[in-house]
Design a protein around this motif. Structure first.
Motif, short mmCIF file in Angstrom:
data_model
loop_
_atom_site.label_atom_id
_atom_site.label_comp_id
_atom_site.label_asym_id
_atom_site.label_seq_id
_atom_site.Cartn_x
_atom_site.Cartn_y
_atom_site.Cartn_z
N GLU A 90 0.82 -1.21 0.00
CA GLU A 90 0.00 0.00 0.00
C GLU A 90 0.86 1.26 0.00
N ILE A 94 1.63 -0.80 -5.58
CA ILE A 94 0.37 -0.40 -6.18
C ILE A 94 -0.84 -0.93 -5.41
N GLY A 95 -0.63 -1.33 -4.15
CA GLY A 95 -1.76 -1.79 -3.35
C GLY A 95 -2.15 -3.23 -3.59
N SER A 96 -1.41 -3.90 -4.47
CA SER A 96 -1.59 -5.33 -4.69
C SER A 96 -0.22 -5.98 -4.63
N HIS A 98 1.86 -9.73 -5.90
CA HIS A 98 1.71 -10.74 -6.93
C HIS A 98 2.44 -12.01 -6.48
N ASP A 352 -2.47 -12.24 -8.52
CA ASP A 352 -2.60 -10.92 -7.91
C ASP A 352 -3.52 -10.96 -6.69
N VAL A 353 -3.13 -10.24 -5.66
CA VAL A 353 -3.92 -10.21 -4.42
C VAL A 353 -3.79 -8.82 -3.80
N THR A 354 -4.90 -8.25 -3.34
CA THR A 354 -4.83 -6.89 -2.80
C THR A 354 -4.32 -6.90 -1.36
N GLN A 357 -6.96 -8.07 0.96
CA GLN A 357 -7.12 -9.52 0.93
C GLN A 357 -6.00 -10.21 1.71
N GLU B 164 -1.88 8.21 -5.76
CA GLU B 164 -1.40 6.83 -5.73
C GLU B 164 -0.56 6.53 -6.97
N ARG B 165 0.28 5.51 -6.84
CA ARG B 165 1.25 5.18 -7.87
C ARG B 165 0.63 4.96 -9.25
N LEU B 166 -0.44 4.17 -9.33
CA LEU B 166 -1.01 3.87 -10.65
C LEU B 166 -1.57 5.12 -11.33
N ARG B 182 -0.08 7.47 0.73
CA ARG B 182 -0.02 6.30 1.60
C ARG B 182 1.34 6.12 2.25
N LEU B 266 -2.05 -5.27 -13.37
CA LEU B 266 -1.42 -5.94 -12.23
C LEU B 266 -2.24 -5.76 -10.97
N SER B 267 -3.14 -4.81 -11.01
CA SER B 267 -3.91 -4.53 -9.81
C SER B 267 -4.96 -5.61 -9.62
N ALA B 268 -5.11 -6.05 -8.39
CA ALA B 268 -6.11 -7.10 -8.11
C ALA B 268 -7.46 -6.51 -7.72
N GLU B 269 -7.57 -5.19 -7.81
CA GLU B 269 -8.84 -4.56 -7.43
C GLU B 269 -9.94 -4.96 -8.41
#
Lengths: 601, 269
Positions: A90, A94-96, A98, A352-354, A357, B164-166, B182, B266-269
């Motif tokens: 976070e 990028i908040g996820s 891998h 991928d996992v946040t 999660q 945020e980065r993205l 963050r 790549l984001s899992a959101e």
């Protein structure tokens, strides 16, 4: 700072990490090196080597961002560590996160200037990135089912951990000709012992009439632009000889590996060029020499204390079984050899996992697993072990709440996809997104419920370099570019019939498939299989039959499959179908662009 | 400005225990930036509600001055601001007060949510402040405008994007560096300890005397927090581009993007 802190009620007997793999001083050194590099006081190549040795890859088309790869020996990770990874992702990524195909976590698009902060955070929780990239012994893998697999002879995990303890930061491994991979597996079925430099399968043998633990050792396998299946060194290698054997192989590789041509530097090329028998003799001789010359006996410090499992409270009130539970239990859980316990495999999308999660996973491990840990798997997945069967419905409900209850983990619906053009310099296509698209579609179609497809796999790489392990997939793809007139489109080469068990086989190239035709192509293959299969035959076995030349009645060879696929894979003109010419995840016209590879220093 | 006032150090952050004692001896004005409904359900005792939306509806200096006076904030009154949005909204309000010339304004080091979880005192009484006088001394040196950015950058100012980065990779003002908001918080605190923040800045080779301009997506909230993170390190030459990227885009000024990579996938959101 406020002094009061919030303490949430968490079980107090939760196991914490036992080994501290991290070193705070390495984080500090990294930050110094970045400053020197930015000031032009170290040259790019030296810095790059240093960076890779500490687990930081460059990112697609830029060195200003890193992909940070953790080194998680045996894929083991504890709840507190997952929470730390969530925080770091976070804050700096990028908040996820891998999950890779080698049981590690990767954090992408971290500013080079912040890598040291991530290393610092990891070290605070006992984790490292040291020798996760570069020309080193990469993280030593161990089957996520080790210790609980009904078919295993003994649990190889302590050996994987002990080997890491010996090799990590060892001067022997700091400047190898190329990367070096070691895999331990529980049994023939659940690992990739023949697809790495050194693969090991536990075996019970006899030495001087006494039962003795040992391994089947395979050398010189590996996937890449050119792939090879490993050779078995000898019928039985006792565990006393294990470390001598590993050290001998690394020493030979270090001495004789190709340092001139990076594309031929992996040990499998050395084995191939020298011939197996010669290489085998060399290893056995080297081992004998080391044993004679060393005045001190070197031995792996294998932790043989039996793991004490903590008591976990079994759910007193059973929730009403949520929708989809039966399907999930069938495709995502695995009965352990210990009666009453199951493993749970999580279906992630391309690994991928946040962050949120990860925190939920950490909580579930605390509450429901007797060993209090999580293991990352071999297929971009995460695994809970030691969950009481009675608790499965509650775990399922918890996973539902955070979007982690997708079915299909242990079936063909769970698709592997490397990072592709999302971050890798070498990628030609967005394999990462394609794998997600295929998986979503196949879960929607309930492919996971079909027992005929259960043992089969789909794996996708964004270039010929096999990070997506396409060559050991039942249906594998690697990315490239195709052209119709002057218009380019993303195009995959499909191989069929690969597998990584005791009958390890590399897939056979069948035909080329445009990115936007991958899903219909797979469905068409399934349809062919259904009309051709013998009673009780699964897709992977049908494929093997065809490759071995025993196909029929209508489809006798891969060429027949290719022929039947022709109408599916034909390229329309750009006027007919503009979307065909854009890769997944992009609106614009497709073009290929690559930079320098990062996997070797 | 005389030397004395320049050396006067204003606290950027106030911790919860200190604020509680200041509330007890009534030496401080507390502003609650949350929505009115949330405020009514409970707030830090004595806090006055100033929802960010009300402020943003008209944040002209005259209007802000009116607010301050009606809240009983005099030139010397210490003010502490809090929100429930990791300090970003509170930062925007604190900066606005600073801009009209109020020197003694600080952020509470935790959010209202944390305050409540810690079991600290709350109530739902609405105070009736007595109106007072406040002078207007605009502080243009803490404000950056779109016209100011490019020439300042040419003279060496550092432009910091706090999104945020993205979002940053997708598009940003040319030459800006990214310090996602963050990165600034740690655990339950809206800002990391100073030594941590200092390392983040030093790792970027930024010297304490650098001129820095922070911006974010639309109204200067995330970048307001960025502004105070830098201020907490004693960095004085910091400005907020308060109209931020939203204005920049509407003016159709140049935009930079990290090309040739599908990072969103790549984001899992």
């Amino acid at each position: 700072m406020s002094n009061t802190s919030i303490s949430q009620s968490k079980p107090d007997n939760v196991p914490k990490h036992k080994i501290n793999w991290g070193r705070l001083e390495e984080a500090e050194r990294f930050s110094e090196m970045v400053k020197l590099f930015r000031q032009g006081k170290i040259n790019r190549d030296d810095f790059r080597r240093f960076r890779l040795q500490h687990g930081a890859y460059g990112s697609r088309m830029t060195d200003d961002y890193s992909m940070i790869r953790l080194k998680l020996p045996a894929g083991e990770v504890y709840s507190e560590q997952l929470e730390k990874i969530a925080d770091l992702s976070e804050q700096f990524s990028i908040g996820s996160a891998h999950v890779s195909t080698r049981q590690n976590f990767q954090l992408h698009w971290v500013a080079l200037e912040d890598v040291s902060e991530v290393l610092r955070g990891l070290a605070e929780s006992g984790m490292t990135t040291r020798e996760a990239c570069g020309n080193s012994v990469r993280s030593i893998m161990c089957s996520p089912l080790a210790g609980v697999c009904p078919d295993e002879v003994f649990d190889p995990t302590p050996y994987a951990v002990a080997a890491t303890k010996f090799l990590l930061r060892n001067p022997l491994c700091q400047a190898l000709p190329r990367k070096f991979k070691i895999n331990f597996t529980c049994c023939e079925k659940h690992g990739m012992a023949r697809m790495v430099d050194i693969g090991l399968i536990p075996q019970q043998g006899e030495v001087n009439g006494k039962p003795q633990r040992g391994f089947k050792i395979f050398l010189g396998g590996g996937l890449g632009a050119q792939s090879f299946v490993g050779h078995q060194l000898e019928p039985f290698t006792s565990d006393d000889e294990l470390l001598y054997t590993i050290v001998s192989v690394i020493r030979i590789f270090d001495r004789l590996g190709n340092r001139e041509n990076m594309a031929r530097a992996r040990m499998r090329y050395l084995v191939n060029e020298m011939g197996w028998e010669k290489f085998q003799n060399l290893v056995l001789k080297e081992r004998a020499m080391i044993k004679m010359l060393l005045s001190v006996i070197i031995k792996l410090e294998v932790d043989k204390t039996t793991e004490v499992l903590r008591k976990i409270s079994i759910s007193s009130e059973m929730p009403s079984l949520p929708q989809g539970y039966a399907r999930w239990v069938k495709s995502n859980t695995f009965k352990q050899k210990q009666p009453g316990f199951s493993c749970i495999f999580l279906t992630l999308e391309s690994g991928d996992v946040t962050s949120n999660q990860l925190r939920a996973i950490a909580d579930i491990a605390r509450e429901f697993t007797a060993d209090g840990q999580i293991r990352n798997g071999f297929t971009q997945d995460m695994v809970f072990r030691w969950v009481r069967d009675e608790d499965l419905p509650r775990v399922y409900s918890k996973l539902l709440e955070v979007g982690l209850a997708n079915p299909g983990a242990l079936t063909m619906a769970s698709v592997v996809g490397c990072s592709g053009t999302t971050s890798c310099n070498l990628a030609l296509t967005n394999s990462h997104r394609l794998a997600k698209e295929v998986q979503r579609k196949f879960i929607e179609l309930k492919i996971d419920e079909d027992d005929d497809l259960r043992n089969s796999t789909i794996k996708i790489s964004g270039c010929p370099n096999s990070c997506g392990q396409h060559e050991i997939a039942t249906i594998g793809f690697y990315g490239g570019g195709g052209r119709l007139g002057k218009d380019m489109y993303p195009l995959y080469t499909m191989s069929l019939g690969g597998r990584s068990d005791e009958n390890t086989t590399l897939g056979h190239t069948c035909t080329k498939v445009p990115a936007k035709r991958v899903i219909p192509t797979i469905l068409k293959i399934v349809e062919m299989f259904k009309s051709e299969k013998k009673s009780g035959e699964t897709l992977d076995l049908w494929m093997r039959r065809i490759i071995e030349g025993n196909g029929g009645p209508k489809i006798k060879s891969l060429d027949d499959i290719k022929e039947l696929l022709k109408p599916v894979v034909i390229a329309p003109t750009k006027d007919q179908d503009e979307d065909f010419y854009a890769d997944y995840g992009s609106d614009g016209s497709y073009h290929t662009k690559t930079g320098r590879g990062e996997c070797a220093a | 400005m005389c030397g004395l006032s320049k050396e006067k150090t204003t606290r950027v952050i106030v911790d919860a225990d200190k604020l509680r004692s200041e509330i007890r001896d009534k030496s401080v004005k507390v502003l609650d930036i949350r929505k009115e409904d949330d405020y009514k359900q409970g707030h830090i005792p004595g806090a006055i509600n100033l929802p960010l939306a009300s402020l943003l509806a008209d944040d002209s200096p005259d209007k802000v001055l009116q607010y301050a006076q009606s809240f009983g904030i005099g030139d010397e009154t210490p003010v502490v601001v809090y929100d429930d949005t990791f300090g970003a909204l509170a930062s925007r309000v604190a900066w606005t007060l600073e801009y009209i010339g109020h020197e003694d304004v600080s952020l509470l080091d935790i959010t209202y949510g944390t305050w409540k979880k810690l079991g600290l005192e709350i109530n739902s009484e609405t105070p009736s402040p007595v109106k007072t006088n406040h002078s207007l001394k605009l502080q243009p040196q803490i404000l950056a405008t779109s016209d100011y950015l490019v020439p300042a950058k040419e003279k060496g100012a550092i432009l910091v994007d706090n999104r945020e980065r993205l979002n940053y990779l997708e598009q940003h003002i040319p030459g800006a560096i990214n310090i996602p908001y963050r990165m600034l918080a740690s655990g339950q605190n809206i800002l990391r300890p100073k030594e941590d923040l200092r390392r983040l800045i030093q790792n970027r080779n930024i010297t304490p005397d650098s001129e820095i301009i922070t911006y974010c997506g639309s109204v200067g909230t995330l970048s307001g927090l960025g502004y105070y993170a830098l201020k907490s390190l004693g960095m004085d030459n910091v400005k907020l581009y308060v109209r931020s990227f939203k204005e920049w885009k509407s003016l159709e000024k140049p935009i930079e993007k990290q090309q040739d990579a599908n990072y969103w996938d790549l984001s899992a959101e």
